[in-house]
Structure formats: structure tokens, C-alpha cells
Design an enzyme around this catalytic site. Structure first.
Site, short mmCIF file in Angstrom:
data_model
loop_
_atom_site.label_atom_id
_atom_site.label_comp_id
_atom_site.label_asym_id
_atom_site.label_seq_id
_atom_site.Cartn_x
_atom_site.Cartn_y
_atom_site.Cartn_z
N ASN A 1 8.98 11.80 9.85
CA ASN A 1 10.38 11.71 10.31
C ASN A 1 11.29 11.16 9.22
OD1 ASN A 1 9.67 9.04 10.23
ND2 ASN A 1 10.08 8.58 12.38
N ASP B 1 9.03 13.12 14.55
CA ASP B 1 8.45 11.81 14.80
C ASP B 1 7.07 12.03 15.43
OD1 ASP B 1 7.73 9.34 15.84
OD2 ASP B 1 9.80 8.81 16.33
N SER C 1 -6.79 -0.46 6.92
CA SER C 1 -6.53 -1.39 5.83
C SER C 1 -7.59 -2.48 5.81
CB SER C 1 -5.16 -2.02 6.05
OG SER C 1 -5.02 -3.16 5.24
N TYR D 1 1.11 -6.41 11.99
CA TYR D 1 0.77 -5.17 11.27
C TYR D 1 -0.75 -4.99 11.23
CZ TYR D 1 -0.57 -2.43 7.20
OH TYR D 1 -1.20 -1.54 6.38
N LYS E 1 -3.45 -2.07 12.95
CA LYS E 1 -4.52 -1.31 12.29
C LYS E 1 -5.83 -1.51 13.04
CE LYS E 1 -2.25 0.56 8.88
NZ LYS E 1 -1.99 2.01 8.95
N ASN F 1 -6.15 -2.50 -2.34
CA ASN F 1 -4.76 -2.61 -2.80
C ASN F 1 -4.35 -1.39 -3.63
OD1 ASN F 1 -5.72 -5.34 -2.11
ND2 ASN F 1 -3.71 -5.99 -2.83
N1 UDP Z 1 1.43 -11.83 -5.63
C1 UDP Z 1 2.14 -12.63 -6.51
N2 UDP Z 1 3.49 -12.44 -6.61
C2 UDP Z 1 4.16 -11.47 -5.91
C3 UDP Z 1 3.42 -10.65 -5.04
C4 UDP Z 1 2.06 -10.86 -4.92
O1 UDP Z 1 1.58 -13.51 -7.15
O2 UDP Z 1 5.40 -11.36 -6.05
C5 UDP Z 1 -0.03 -12.01 -5.52
C6 UDP Z 1 -0.52 -12.36 -4.12
O3 UDP Z 1 -0.47 -13.76 -3.94
C7 UDP Z 1 -1.94 -11.79 -4.15
C8 UDP Z 1 -1.82 -10.56 -5.04
O4 UDP Z 1 -0.64 -10.77 -5.83
O5 UDP Z 1 -2.85 -12.69 -4.76
C9 UDP Z 1 -1.68 -9.25 -4.28
O6 UDP Z 1 -0.63 -9.37 -3.34
P1 UDP Z 1 -0.04 -8.12 -2.56
O7 UDP Z 1 1.07 -8.61 -1.69
O8 UDP Z 1 0.29 -7.03 -3.54
O9 UDP Z 1 -1.27 -7.59 -1.69
P2 UDP Z 1 -2.17 -8.33 -0.56
O10 UDP Z 1 -3.54 -8.38 -1.13
O11 UDP Z 1 -1.59 -9.66 -0.29
O12 UDP Z 1 -2.08 -7.41 0.58
#
Ligand code: UDP
Length: 338
Positions: free
Chosen positions: A32, A58, A124, A149, A153, A179
Site C-alpha cells: 500500500n 492494503d 525477527s 512490535y 512477530k 540485523n
Molecule cells: N546503536 C548505537 N547507536 C545508535 C543505534 C544503535 O550504538 O544510534 C547500537 C545498539 O545499542 C546495538 C547495535 O547498535 O548495540 C544495533 O542496534 P540496532 O538498533 O541497529 O539493532 P537492534 O539489534 O537493537 O535491533
């Protein structure tokens, strides 16, 4: 195979479209465009050299989806559609539960009506919850999820497992992503977050491009080799190939499988920043900031099930991920809004 990609115009869906096409499959995108741009479709046409079958709808709209299923005879569905911002889900739980569950239920109803029996779900690693025991294996009993969220999942996984239990001729793969970063090597498609990015790599690329002043590294006192958080970063093209392998597997294997898609290698925040600076020869100013609430020390996959079952494993390196993320960002400083 002919495959419906729900939410196929998004970051992972668009890369999966490319890999499915490359592998000789036919894919139809239904989206969508709530959180994706129409420009993706032009870019996909450039990459694949063919018009992109697209239906703007949608996925929770039952009559629209019935029409999609009667127009096309699908062999499988890959279900990406859904809201995906962790922080927003805490503010808007009702919207998240409504949308993320409705899309799945509607798809399942339409599949049953149309006799489509294969579904790959975009799950996830967050469903493992705050487990302190990486590498994470599919057989581990998850802890409670930490935000709506993640619960959506987890609940979608439950819905699909129960559906397959009741309809044993269905096949389903619940793909638990770690990731995803990187972008297609053409630099034409990539991640296009709205507003201030929450995730590490989009934040780094925006700092490198001068859009943001500096990166905050959330905590350097974790129980990891350099004190910063360790995660399992996976190139989005590898992830997309994992979906192709899952679809091909499901065609001949009824039943449900939970499958991690990760590399099995943990990198720290500083590993990512330093690799990004080295391969792209660009500075990324950063400061050490307090820990972000809810973050774990280390979170990475045991990817051996994907290899054993699907014959899939990640191939791209962290250098590739950092190079490709930067190519996408530097060619498209404002994402698809240029
Ligand atoms: N992180 C960071 N600064 C940021 C965003 C993320 O240091 O601005 C770190 C976060 O603490 C984690 C890693 O990067 O250790 C991956 O974070 P992200 O949010 O990308 O993915 P998550 O594993 O949390 O889903």
C-alpha cells in the site's frame, strides 16, 4: 514459482524481488506504499530489466486481496507487510496489533480460499526476547518479548504454526532475521528510514553524509570484547537469497520450520564504525553515550539449521555490507525522495 510478495516494496521485500527474479521465479508485489516509495518499482525495473508486476493494495483489505488471488495463481506467499518501528509500537500498540495481525490473518484466509499452501513469514530474532545465551538456536524457549512490535512477530509465528497444524498440507517458514544492513550493489535500492533512524547502520550513513553531526554509541561497558554491543549483521542480499531458498524448500516440504537468518558472527558497534570508515575512507564522528534501555550485550545466531535445511548461508562480508550501505546512501542522500 509464482510468488506474492506482501509488502514487497520495502527494504527486504525489494531485495527479495531482485533475487527471486534472478533465480527465474515470477514475483508480484502487493504494497500500500504506506512505508515505501513508488520509486522502488522503477529502480527494480532497471535492475531486472523487466516491468515489475505491482498491485497497490492494503494486505489487510480482504476484498482487494481476494481480487489479487483470483487474478494470479500463486505457488507461495512471502509476507513482509507490517509496521516495523519498535519505539512507535510502544506508543501505538493498538495500531501495531491491528495491522500486523490483520495482514497475516487476511493473507491466510485468502490463501485457503485460493488453495495456496506455502507461506514464508518475515519474523525477527527479537522474538527470542532478552535471552543472554547467544548463539541463539531455533529450539531455545524464548523469553517474553520486550515491546509490542516483537509481540506481533511472536503472535504471527503462533498463528502460522497453528494454521499449519490444522492444515498439514500447508508449508511455512518462519524466518527470524538478525540485523539486516547493506544494499543492492547497484546502489539503486536500499533502506530508506523516515525521520531519525533508530538502527545503527542508517544512522552511521547519515553521519557520514553530513546529515547528522555524530553517532551516539549506546554504552561501552557491556560484557563484550570492546565494551560495545555485539550483533549479527547480515547483508540484505544474503537475507533475500535466504527467502528464495525457503520458497524452493517449502514447495516440496509440508510442515512448519523456524529458521534463523544470520551469519553467526557477532560484530560490535565499534567494529561496524571502524570498518565503515576504513572501507569507505570517510570519517564517522561518534561519542560514547549511555546505554539504550532494553539493549543486550550480545545477540547473534546459530545459522546451522538454515544451512542444513535450505543449503543457504550468508556469503557477504562486513566490508561488503559497509561498502554497499554507503554506495546507496551517497547515491541517494535523501533516499527515494530525491
Ligand atoms: N546503536 C548505537 N547507536 C545508535 C543505534 C544503535 O550504538 O544510534 C547500537 C545498539 O545499542 C546495538 C547495535 O547498535 O548495540 C544495533 O542496534 P540496532 O538498533 O541497529 O539493532 P537492534 O539489534 O537493537 O535491533
Amino acid at each position: 514459482m509464482k510468488i506474492l510478495l506482501s509488502g514487497g516494496a520495502g527494504f527486504i521485500g525489494s531485495h527479495t524481488y531482485v533475487e527471486l527474479t534472478k533465480a527465474g521465479h515470477e514475483a508480484v508485489i502487493v504494497d500500500n506504499l504506506y512505508n515505501a516509495s513508488e520509486k522502488v518499482l522503477e529502480r527494480l525495473q532497471v535492475i531486472t530489466g523487466k516491468p515489475v508486476p505491482f498491485i497497490k493494495a492494503d494486505v489487510a483489505d480482504r476484498s482487494a486481496m481476494r481480487a489479487v488471488f483470483s487474478e494470479h495463481k500463486f505457488d507461495a506467499v512471502i509476507h513482509f507487510a507490517g509496521y516495523k518501528a519498535v519505539g512507535e509500537s510502544v506508543q501505538k500498540p493498538i495500531e501495531y496489533y491491528r495491522n500486523n495481525l490483520d495482514t497475516t490473518l487476511t493473507l491466510c484466509e485468502c490463501m485457503r480460499e485460493a488453495g495456496v499452501k506455502c507461506i514464508v513469514f518475515s519474523s525477527s530474532a527479537t522474538v527470542y526476547g532478552p535471552l543472554e545465551t547467544s548463539p541463539l538456536e531455533e529450539s531455545m524457549a524464548p523469553e517474553d518479548c520486550t515491546n509490542p512490535y516483537a509481540w506481533t512477530k511472536s503472535m504471527n509465528e503462533r498463528i502460522l504454526l497453528d494454521a499449519v497444524h490444522a492444515m498439514p498440507d500447508w508449508s511455512c517458514a518462519l524466518l527470524r532475521y538478525f540485523n539486516p544492513i547493506g544494499a543492492h550493489e547497484s546502489g539503486l535500492i536500499g533502506e530508506d528510514p523516515v525521520g531519525i533512524p533508530n538502527n545503527l547502520m542508517p544512522f552511521i550513513t547519515q553521519v557520514a553524509s553530513g546529515k547528522r553531526e555524530k553517532l551516539s554509541v549506546f554504552g561501552n561497558d557491556y560484557n563484550t570484547p570492546d565494551g560495545t554491543g555485539v550483533r549479527d549483521y547480515i547483508h540484505v542480499v544474503d537475507l533475500a537469497r535466504g527467502h528464495v531458498a525457503a520458497c524452493e524448500y517449502l514447495l516440496t516440504h509440508p510442515g512448519a520450520e523456524i529458521i534463523n537468518l544470520g551469519t553467526g558472527i557477532g560484530y560490535s558497534v565499534l567494529d561496524i564504525v571502524n570498518t565503515f570508515m576504513r572501507v569507505n575512507n570517510i570519517d564517522v564522528p561518534y561519542v560514547i553515550a549511555p546505554r539504550r534501555s532494553g539493549d543486550m550485550d550480545s545477540y547473534y545466531a546459530d545459522p546451522s539449521k538454515a544451512k542444513a535445511l535450505l543449503g543457504w548461508q550468508a556469503e557477504k562480508t562486513l566490508d561488503d555490507m559497509c561498502r554497499d550501505s554507503w554506495r546507496w546512501q551517497s547515491n541517494n542522500p535523501n533516499g527515494y525522495r530525491d
